[in-house]
Motif scaffolding. Structure first.
Motif, PDB file in Angstrom:
ATOM      1  N   GLU A 102      14.436  -8.810  38.224  1.00 22.98           N
ATOM      2  CA  GLU A 102      13.329  -7.728  38.147  1.00 22.98           C
ATOM      3  C   GLU A 102      13.960  -6.454  37.120  1.00 22.98           C
ATOM      4  O   GLU A 102      13.315  -5.670  36.868  1.00 22.98           O
ATOM      5  N   PHE A 103      15.189  -6.423  36.872  1.00 24.31           N
ATOM      6  CA  PHE A 103      15.533  -5.400  36.001  1.00 24.31           C
ATOM      7  C   PHE A 103      15.820  -5.773  34.521  1.00 24.31           C
ATOM      8  O   PHE A 103      16.182  -4.842  33.795  1.00 24.31           O
ATOM      9  N   THR A 104      15.433  -7.108  34.071  1.00 28.10           N
ATOM     10  CA  THR A 104      15.716  -7.508  32.636  1.00 28.10           C
ATOM     11  C   THR A 104      14.067  -7.686  32.345  1.00 28.10           C
ATOM     12  O   THR A 104      13.507  -8.541  32.961  1.00 28.10           O
ATOM     13  N   PHE A 123      17.676  -6.767  27.409  1.00 29.22           N
ATOM     14  CA  PHE A 123      16.762  -5.729  27.320  1.00 29.22           C
ATOM     15  C   PHE A 123      16.487  -5.369  28.955  1.00 29.22           C
ATOM     16  O   PHE A 123      15.909  -6.126  29.614  1.00 29.22           O
ATOM     17  N   LEU A 124      16.998  -4.106  29.419  1.00 28.98           N
ATOM     18  CA  LEU A 124      16.674  -3.584  30.626  1.00 28.98           C
ATOM     19  C   LEU A 124      15.169  -3.016  31.004  1.00 28.98           C
ATOM     20  O   LEU A 124      15.023  -2.482  30.045  1.00 28.98           O
ATOM     21  N   ALA A 178      23.791   1.805  36.374  1.00 28.01           N
ATOM     22  CA  ALA A 178      23.349   1.822  38.103  1.00 28.01           C
ATOM     23  C   ALA A 178      23.430   0.466  38.411  1.00 28.01           C
ATOM     24  O   ALA A 178      22.940   0.175  39.851  1.00 28.01           O
ATOM     25  N   LEU A 179      23.492  -0.772  37.742  1.00 27.75           N
ATOM     26  CA  LEU A 179      23.326  -2.185  38.151  1.00 27.75           C
ATOM     27  C   LEU A 179      24.653  -2.484  39.268  1.00 27.75           C
ATOM     28  O   LEU A 179      25.781  -1.872  39.158  1.00 27.75           O
ATOM     29  N   LEU A 198      24.191 -11.218  34.588  1.00 26.83           N
ATOM     30  CA  LEU A 198      23.528 -11.142  33.324  1.00 26.83           C
ATOM     31  C   LEU A 198      24.695 -11.500  32.453  1.00 26.83           C
ATOM     32  O   LEU A 198      24.657 -12.249  31.298  1.00 26.83           O
ATOM     33  N   LEU A 199      26.039 -11.171  32.860  1.00 26.83           N
ATOM     34  CA  LEU A 199      27.208 -11.553  31.843  1.00 26.83           C
ATOM     35  C   LEU A 199      27.351 -12.870  31.768  1.00 26.83           C
ATOM     36  O   LEU A 199      27.953 -13.767  30.837  1.00 26.83           O
TER      37      LEU A 199
END
Length: 894
Positions: free
Chosen positions: A45-47, A65-66, A74-75, A83-84
């Protein structure tokens, strides 16, 4: 600048929409090259999207892209790891997070996770997003403490190699181990691909490998075959033709198998899960390439990764000459081809690799041909591109890896496995001879990293095959890679392109002259890149050049021949190759890119010199050759240096007559030899005459006893019979009149000139060049004649000592010599013989006297005074070569 900022706001906005074109615009605006949109990567939901980018073909990163209003700090840690894992599974170390007002850069192989750089972004400050800003940041040392993906995966396999071998009492065949790992990796890739399509985590798929094994109660063989059939829609892919051998693993403990399967989901060595759907697009080909070569197996039982041989130690086999291909070279060849033709023609290219290895070249070109970003790329276009692709390799291991790699790429691109792949196991010469109609002049591009195997390391049957295949082009001791160039020329259509990685000595070596002539007669050289200063293959000591040639079209006579692009690179090779693709002309300390006319390749040697240096070359060519004044030979060859070369304390007292002072290469310095011999070498000449074995045994018993103690090693030397020598003799000792005499000597490998003057003629040397005058003297009485000869010889040696140690002469020798590790130049008699030198007969008497005086001074001095004398000598020699001030700058004197 305002438009860029607005573009960023769209890419990070809350709304869901297709951002494909925006991503491309973003990349190109900021100096990046977009490689992939990573559509299968985790979003959450955050990217909003992810983009795999590169700068200069080597520096790669994943940009995430966030979605507004999320920010990287904040993640949660688990979210950061998710993500990594995207960059990690793409074999990319750097991850860039872009928010609406900030840019954050993280290195994914450093734990605990920390921010390397974080900068604010605004309409007025957009620079932190540029590729140039990224390049400055990655120069900072990071000290990663997590293994890269390829290391982690290979370590996982290595662990299970040992575990399974022990549990099966070391009775497991290599074919079975190969089939096991191939099956597991294939299954995992298809599972992850399906999981990304359905949005279901792969470990929760109903047909998950681990769950089926734990819950079904069927054997290992039945589990793997069952899953393989389900995932491949009923037909096990052809590259699993030894699946039956999986039955052996039914003897394993159920918990062992469960752990084995689980380890291909969870990475034991890093906090990221394996994602084979991401690996299958980019990273797997690099993983395959790293190990697909015939290497020396360890003596203990071993497993293999993607091939049937035992898992090897990382030691390259001279018999196969296989080294893994860096991806930036594969990208360079693929992009260069793409830039030479319209997009539709590029997508329809028929491409062959006659030494395909793991399929790195084929896969890289297919990725560009089938780029999903392009709206013209359809499923039928992708299928045709795969059908137009041919790979050949003698190694079954390589063929299986290529089949698996291309199959998984086809799956990622089309959601289905290919019905057929044109990947063939065969010896390349034999294959083209058996299929002339199918292969001769049928391909638009042939691209290869052919085996770097010298004549000395070829088996006799292969030597005969190559000589017969090369026909009139078989000149001397030809290397295997030359046959692959001829294969490429035979397969190419008129107008087609050949792209090859070759040893740097191909450009100068006499045995390569025939194939160089064939290329120059039948083709245009489009690009030639000298990468001899770049460790392309790591620390293996091979120095390479890249060549791209275009077979002349049928209507070539009506066309103007294109110029050839020359690249000479000292560093930043990725950037140099990228700017070559872009058609730029560059000259700086790191690399040079310039063009030359096709006539430059009509010479016997191909010299990669820019036009201003070519003018100096032409001036040098007007001078006589060194061979007109000096006889140039090589030092002795013993065939057993460790036995024949000894310390002074090992020379038997009273038997010094059969030992000569020995000067090793590393002890040679510019101008003068050591006052005391560092070593001695067994030299079976007494009073200028070679002694017999009987005389040696009778008159030098201690030396005979020493040699006899090493009888086995001396007798086993391969060259004894061919050189017709007795077991105790050095192979080629060189008679005293050719070595133990006043002379000039030099190391075989030099970075700077190190010609020395052995005025007394006392030293023996090994393999390195030595030289002395051959003169005609006028008739006088014997004493006058002898004095005249000695004086003339002394003056000639001193004169050429100054010439050969000068900057102008070394510049010429370096241009015409083979380049080796760390830019060392190999001095060969053939090159030295052809080196232009100012004739001593043309030197004015006053200047010659000054030069000889300076040489005498240099022979007596050290340190700063010696360097000052060398500078003055440099100026005199440059004047004798008639170099202008500008030309002195060109060759690096000033």
């Amino acid at each position: 600048m305002s438009n860029r900022y607005d573009l960023l706001q769209q890419l990070t906005s809350k709304e869901d929409f297709d951002r494909s074109r925006l991503l491309n615009d973003f990349a190109y605006e900021l100096g990046w090259h977009p490689s992939d949109r990573l559509q299968t990567a985790y979003l959450g939901e955050f990217t909003t999207s992810h983009l795999l980018v590169e700068h200069g073909m080597q520096n790669t990163a994943v940009i995430s892209f966030l979605r507004y209003p999320y920010s990287y700090p904040a993640l949660e840690r688990t979210e950061k790891n998710q993500l990594l894992s995207i960059s990690y599974n793409n074999l990319v170390d750097w991850h860039i997070y872009v928010e609406s007002d900030h840019r954050t850069i993280v290195h994914n192989r450093v734990t605990p996770i920390r921010i390397v750089d974080r900068q604010s972004i605004s309409r007025e400050n957009y620079d932190p997003l540029s590729s140039e800003a990224f390049e400055q940041i990655i120069g900072r040392k990071q000290n990663p403490n997590l293994p890269a993906l390829d290391d982690a995966l290979i370590d996982t396999i290595s662990y299970w190699k040992r575990t399974l071998s022990a549990e099966l009492d070391y009775a497991v065949p290599n074919e079975a181990l190969s089939a096991l790992f191939n099956a597991v990796i294939f299954i995992r890739a298809v599972e992850d691909h399906k999981a990304r399509q359905t949005g279901i985590e792969e470990t929760r798929l109903p047909e998950n490998l681990v769950s089926i094994w734990r819950n079904s109660g069927i054997s290992v063989y039945e589990t793997l075959v069952s899953v393989l059939k389900k995932l491949s829609k009923g037909n096990i892919p052809s590259f699993f033709n030894n699946a039956k051998s999986l039955e052996l693993f039914d003897r394993l403990d159920k918990g062992t198998v469960s752990s084995l399967f689980s380890n291909f989901y969870r990475n034991k060595y890093a906090p990221y899960e394996y994602d084979f759907s991401l690996m299958s697009k980019h990273a797997l080909s690099r993983i395959y390439e790293r190990y697909v070569s015939v290497l020396r197996p360890e003596e203990s039982p071993q497993l293999t990764f993607l091939f049937s041989q035992r898992l090897p130690m990382e030691e390259q086999s001279k018999a196969y000459g296989a080294y893994y291909t860096p991806q930036y070279i594969a990208r360079f060849f693929a992009r260069y081809l793409r830039e030479q033709m319209p997009p539709r023609q590029f997508r329809q290219l028929k491409i062959a690799d006659p030494a395909c290895g793991s399929g790195m070249f084929l896969r890289t070109i297919l990725e560009l041909q089938c780029d999903p970003i392009s709206p013209e790329v359809t499923t039928s276009v992708i299928r045709q591109a795969f059908e137009n692709t041919l790979g050949v390799d003698i190694d079954e291991n390589a063929v299986r890896a290529t089949q698996l790699s291309l199959s998984l790429l086809h799956l990622v691109l089309t959601n289905e496995l290919p019905d057929h792949l044109n990947i063939v196991q065969s010896e390349a010469i034999e294959y083209i001879q058996q299929h002339p109609k199918k292969l001769y002049q049928q391909y638009d591009a042939v691209i290869a990293n052919p085996p770097f195997v010298s004549w000395d390391n070829l088996a006799e049957p292969m030597r005969k095959k190559i000589v017969e295949f090369m026909s009139d082009m078989a000149m001397g001791r030809i290397d295997l890679n030359l046959a692959f160039i001829k294969i490429g020329l035979d397969m190419l259509k008129p107008g087609g392109y050949g792209c090859f990685i070759l040893p740097h000595n191909f450009l100068l070596k006499q045995s390569s002259e025939g194939i160089r002539n064939l290329i120059a007669e039948s083709s245009w050289i489009r690009c030639l890149a000298d990468l001899s200063a770049i460790p392309v293959f790591g620390d293996v000591g091979s120095y390479v050049a890249l060549i791209i040639f275009q077979k002349r079209p049928e209507y070539a006579d009506k066309l103007r021949a294109p110029s050839a692009t020359i690249v000479r690179c000292q560093d930043f090779v990725g950037r140099a190759l990228q700017e070559t693709v872009e058609g730029k002309t560059v000259r700086n300390e790191l690399y040079s890119i310039y063009t030359v006319d096709q006539s430059a390749f009509q010479q016997s040697e191909w010299l990669l010199v820019p036009p201003e240096e070519a003018a100096v070359e032409e001036k040098f060519s007007r001078f006589p050759k060194l061979q007109e004044f000096l006889r140039i030979r090589e030092g002795m060859t013993s065939g057993a240096d460790k036995i024949f070369i000894v310390g002074s304390d090992q020379v038997p007292p009273g038997e010094e007559a059969v030992f000569a002072p020995f000067l090793p290469d590393r002890e040679m310095t510019a101008y003068k030899v050591p006052l005391k011999a560092p070593k001695y070498v067994f030299y079976p000449f007494v009073n200028g005459q070679k002694i017999s074995g009987e005389q040696l045994q009778a008159d030098f018993p201690k030396t005979w006893a020493y040699l006899n103690a090493h009888y086995d090693k001396l007798f086993s030397r391969k060259s004894l019979q061919s050189e017709n020598k007795e077991w105790w003799e050095p192979i080629r000792p060189r008679p005293p009149e050719n070595m133990i005499r006043p002379k000039l000597v030099s190391p075989h490998l030099v970075m700077i000139p190190r010609f020395s003057y052995d005025a007394k003629g006392e030293y023996a040397i090994s393999r390195s060049p030595l030289m002395y005058p051959e003169m005609k003297v006028r008739e006088e009485n014997d004493e006058d004649k002898e004095n005249y000869l000695e004086g003339l010889e002394r003056d000639l040696l001193k004169y050429f000592l100054a010439v050969l140690n000068s900057s102008p002469c070394h510049w010429y020798i370096s241009n015409h010599s083979h380049i080796y590790r760390e830019r060392y130049v190999m001095l060969e008699p053939r090159t030295l013989n052809q080196t232009p030198v100012p004739s001593p007969e043309d030197v004015p008497h006053r200047i010659m006297n000054r030069l000889l005086c300076l040489v005498d001074l240099r022979l007596e001095t050290e340190g700063l005074e010696a360097r000052q004398i060398e500078t003055e000598l440099d100026g005199i020699i440059a004047n004798l070569y008639q170099l202008t001030d500008t030309e002195r700058v060109v060759i690096g004197m000033e």
